[in-house]
Design an enzyme around this catalytic site. Structure first.
Site: not given
Length: 225
Positions: A122, A134, A136, A169
């Site tokens: 990401s 998230y 991390a 998505t």
């Protein structure tokens, strides 16, 4: 015929990767929570809960030797400080990091020369307010991928992270993501899963054999500011 394993094959980026590879003549084994039906003899779908720590090793023993392994399965979660849920953090780590670790550990000595490991990361790996758990996991993947790349380079195997920004998505609309809509990148639209899949496809090509240990960001300019 080249064979790829793709996690998260039932939707979003994982599904786009599967469809593109099949169109390019690959044989693909898709791992996802539900069986995926495709009218293609070169596709095999395996239903698996990647949160189950024993399910993946059991499944891998019944899959033909791959040339490439692509870990695209993921989940989204957001919470500010004071509201962090340790169980959500555990699930994020298991799905993003532990599964990637298990895949690379299992296939590191099995992939042929020219093999590829690709992990969907990401662009938020450098940090994002309200998404520390998230982030991390995605940040951890970058360091791990660089370490794996250094170890596997002498074997002719590459390891790279493809790091999308806001991509159109189903996961982007997940209830646990955020109460606010995703920020539209400077190009004026969200990234398409097919654009992410195209970058993955290039990394699988012979022309990408010298690219390893990299985090390649595809974010429509969102990381420029």
């Amino acid at each position: 015929m080249r064979h790829a394993i793709v996690t998260g094959a039932s939707s979003g980026i994982g599904e786009a990767i599967v469809d593109l590879l099949l169109s390019q003549g690959w044989r693909v084994t898709g791992l996802s929570r539900r069986v995926v039906n495709k009218d293609c003899a070169q596709f095999r779908s395996i239903a698996i809960d990647l949160m189950d720590t024993q399910a993946l090793p059991d499944a891998l023993g019944n899959i033909d030797q791959p040339h490439a392994v692509i870990h695209a399965a993921g989940m989204m979660a957001a919470a500010p400080l004071g509201e962090l849920n340790p169980e959500i953090g555990r699930q994020l780590w298991q799905l993003h990091v532990s599964v990637a670790e298990a895949l690379v550990n299992y296939y590191a000595q099995k992939l042929p020369h020219g093999g590829r490991f690709i992990i969907i990361g990401s662009r938020t790996s450098k940090g994002a307010a309200g998404r520390s758990q998230y982030v991390a996991t995605k940040a951890a993947l970058v360091g791990m991928a660089r370490s794996w790349a250094a170890e596997l380079a002498p074997l002719g195997i590459t390891v790279n992270i493809v790091a999308p920004g806001a991509t159109e998505t189903p996961m982007l609309q997940a209830p646990g993501r955020s109460s606010s809509p995703p920020s539209v990148p400077p190009i004026g639209r969200l990234i398409s899963p097919q654009e992410v899949a195209a970058l993955v496809s290039f990394l699988l090509s012979p022309e990408a054999a010298a690219i390893t240990g990299q985090e390649l960001v595809i974010c429509g300019g969102a990381s420029l500011s």
